[in-house]
Design a protein around this motif. Structure first.
Motif, short mmCIF file in Angstrom:
data_model
loop_
_atom_site.label_atom_id
_atom_site.label_comp_id
_atom_site.label_asym_id
_atom_site.label_seq_id
_atom_site.Cartn_x
_atom_site.Cartn_y
_atom_site.Cartn_z
N VAL A 28 -1.30 -7.72 -1.48
CA VAL A 28 -1.80 -6.60 -2.26
C VAL A 28 -2.78 -7.17 -3.29
N LYS A 29 -3.92 -6.53 -3.45
CA LYS A 29 -4.90 -6.98 -4.43
C LYS A 29 -4.42 -6.60 -5.83
N SER A 30 -4.41 -7.57 -6.72
CA SER A 30 -3.96 -7.32 -8.09
C SER A 30 -5.10 -7.51 -9.07
N ALA A 31 -5.45 -6.42 -9.73
CA ALA A 31 -6.44 -6.52 -10.81
C ALA A 31 -5.82 -7.15 -12.04
N ILE A 32 -4.52 -6.95 -12.21
CA ILE A 32 -3.82 -7.49 -13.38
C ILE A 32 -3.73 -9.01 -13.31
N LEU A 33 -3.36 -9.54 -12.14
CA LEU A 33 -3.22 -10.99 -11.97
C LEU A 33 -4.50 -11.64 -11.46
N LYS A 34 -5.49 -10.81 -11.12
CA LYS A 34 -6.81 -11.28 -10.68
C LYS A 34 -6.73 -12.13 -9.42
N LYS A 35 -5.90 -11.71 -8.48
CA LYS A 35 -5.83 -12.40 -7.18
C LYS A 35 -5.01 -11.55 -6.22
N ASP A 36 -5.05 -11.93 -4.96
CA ASP A 36 -4.18 -11.29 -3.97
C ASP A 36 -2.78 -11.85 -4.12
N LYS A 37 -1.79 -10.95 -4.11
CA LYS A 37 -0.40 -11.38 -4.22
C LYS A 37 0.33 -11.11 -2.92
N LYS A 38 1.09 -12.10 -2.46
CA LYS A 38 1.82 -11.98 -1.21
C LYS A 38 3.14 -11.24 -1.40
N PHE A 39 3.53 -10.54 -0.36
CA PHE A 39 4.89 -9.98 -0.30
C PHE A 39 5.32 -9.93 1.15
N ALA A 40 6.63 -9.95 1.36
CA ALA A 40 7.20 -9.79 2.69
C ALA A 40 7.83 -8.40 2.76
N LEU A 41 8.00 -7.91 3.98
CA LEU A 41 8.45 -6.53 4.17
C LEU A 41 9.39 -6.43 5.37
N TYR A 42 10.45 -5.68 5.20
CA TYR A 42 11.36 -5.33 6.30
C TYR A 42 11.25 -3.83 6.55
N LEU A 43 10.96 -3.47 7.81
CA LEU A 43 10.97 -2.07 8.22
C LEU A 43 12.11 -1.86 9.20
N PRO A 44 12.93 -0.85 9.00
CA PRO A 44 14.10 -0.66 9.86
C PRO A 44 13.72 -0.23 11.27
N ALA A 45 14.62 -0.41 12.19
CA ALA A 45 14.42 0.05 13.56
C ALA A 45 14.12 1.54 13.55
N GLY A 46 13.13 1.93 14.33
CA GLY A 46 12.78 3.34 14.42
C GLY A 46 11.74 3.80 13.42
N TYR A 47 11.32 2.91 12.52
CA TYR A 47 10.35 3.32 11.50
C TYR A 47 9.07 3.84 12.14
N GLU A 48 8.55 3.11 13.12
CA GLU A 48 7.24 3.46 13.69
C GLU A 48 7.28 4.74 14.51
N SER A 49 8.42 5.09 15.07
CA SER A 49 8.52 6.27 15.93
C SER A 49 9.02 7.51 15.19
N SER A 50 9.36 7.35 13.91
CA SER A 50 9.89 8.49 13.14
C SER A 50 8.86 8.97 12.14
N GLN A 51 9.15 10.09 11.53
CA GLN A 51 8.32 10.62 10.46
C GLN A 51 9.07 10.65 9.13
N ARG A 52 10.29 10.16 9.12
CA ARG A 52 11.12 10.26 7.92
C ARG A 52 10.65 9.29 6.84
N ALA A 53 11.03 9.58 5.61
CA ALA A 53 10.80 8.67 4.49
C ALA A 53 12.09 7.92 4.19
N TYR A 54 11.96 6.69 3.74
CA TYR A 54 13.11 5.80 3.59
C TYR A 54 13.31 5.37 2.14
N PRO A 55 14.56 5.11 1.75
CA PRO A 55 14.78 4.47 0.45
C PRO A 55 14.24 3.05 0.47
N VAL A 56 13.99 2.52 -0.72
CA VAL A 56 13.37 1.20 -0.83
C VAL A 56 14.21 0.31 -1.74
#
Length: 289
Positions: A28-56
């Motif tokens: 994600v581009k950060s104007a505050i830190l003045k650089k791109d910041k890395k993050f990792a992400l887990y998406l649950p099974a079925g995320y891509e085929s559903s339309q529901r919103a998920y808790p985070v």
């Protein structure tokens, strides 16, 4: 025979489409830190085929690690998958940011404002990019060691944003421990936030108190005592942090701040955190119901 052949061809594709996915090198581009910041992400099974919103859940790493630690050392994908399949927790999105060695704090001199980045840039980016439930009770923060400190810090600084907080082996230290920490060790841990303090300089400053978990809890306004659900878990053999966690539990109990406190057999190890993650997420998930 034809139907069986079609099934044999398609079933692995359908099953693969339903598997959970992890991404280790998102940015994600950060104007505050003045650089791109890395993050990792887990998406649950079925995320891509559903339309529901998920808790985070924002799952924070410890000192010396990166955004990949919970995936590569913590085995979080398998643990979360299993907990979802068992009905122990609902499907959720898990975000694992790279915090470097910031202790998830802003810098005392205003030079590197990691907390500001997390709250003002990372969370909005996640909620804009992925299908998230954005109500407070569907947003949680958790972490281990330095990340346990960070999760408590954000829950105390931003009780309007997080419904629950789970801190595993949180790096909570008493003022005496901060004062007595050998200077090279103190700088290794806190240089990013506190700056280049010289040996003998006062470490318990107003800025430190604004970020000290014990100070914040001791001075928590009455109206905020039930704003966030807290879960603390620290091993009985954790020579580094058992004292701070025990003090935090006692303080919260004396001030009638609701929380769960767990002391299990174990030390400051990945084995301890892997075995603790499912119960921590189950506690968090009670807010999602």
């Amino acid at each position: 025979m034809f139907r069986l052949l079609v099934f044999c061809v398609l079933f692995p594709l359908i099953a693969a489409a339903q598997d959970s996915k992890v991404f280790e090198e998102l940015t994600v581009k950060s104007a505050i830190l003045k650089k791109d910041k890395k993050f990792a992400l887990y998406l649950p099974a079925g995320y891509e085929s559903s339309q529901r919103a998920y808790p985070v859940v924002y799952l924070l790493h410890g000192g010396g690690d990166t955004q990949t630690a919970w995936i590569q050392s913590g085995n979080m994908q398998h643990l979360v998958d299993e907990a979802i399949r068992a009905g122990k927790i609902p499907p959720m999105i898990v975000v694992m940011p790279d915090a470097e060695m910031t202790f998830y704090m802003n810098n005392a001199a205003g030079k590197y404002q990691y907390e500001d980045f997390f709250i003002k840039e990372l969370i909005p980016h996640i909620e804009k990019t992925y299908r998230c439930r954005t109500e407070k009770r569907f947003r949680a923060v958790a972490g281990l060691s330095m990340g346990g400190f960070g999760s408590l810090l954000y829950a105390l600084h931003h009780p309007d944003l997080f419904g629950s907080c789970a801190a595993l082996s949180a790096a909570v230290r008493t003022d005496q421990q901060i004062r007595e920490m050998p200077h090279p060790e103190y700088l290794r841990r806190y240089r990013s936030a506190m700056g280049e303090l010289k040996e003998g300089d006062n470490r318990i400053t107003d800025f430190w108190n604004q970020n000290s978990i014990l100070y914040l809890v001791k001075n928590l306004p009455e109206a905020q005592k039930k704003a966030v659900r807290f879960y603390l878990d620290c091993g009985d053999d954790d020579q580094l942090l058992y004292e701070g966690n025990a003090n935090l539990h006692t303080l919260m109990r004396n001030l009638n701040i609701p929380h769960e406190y767990r002391v299990r057999d174990g030390g400051h190890t990945w084995e301890y955190w892997r075995t603790g993650l499912p119960d921590a997420l189950a506690f968090i998930s009670q807010s999602f119901q």
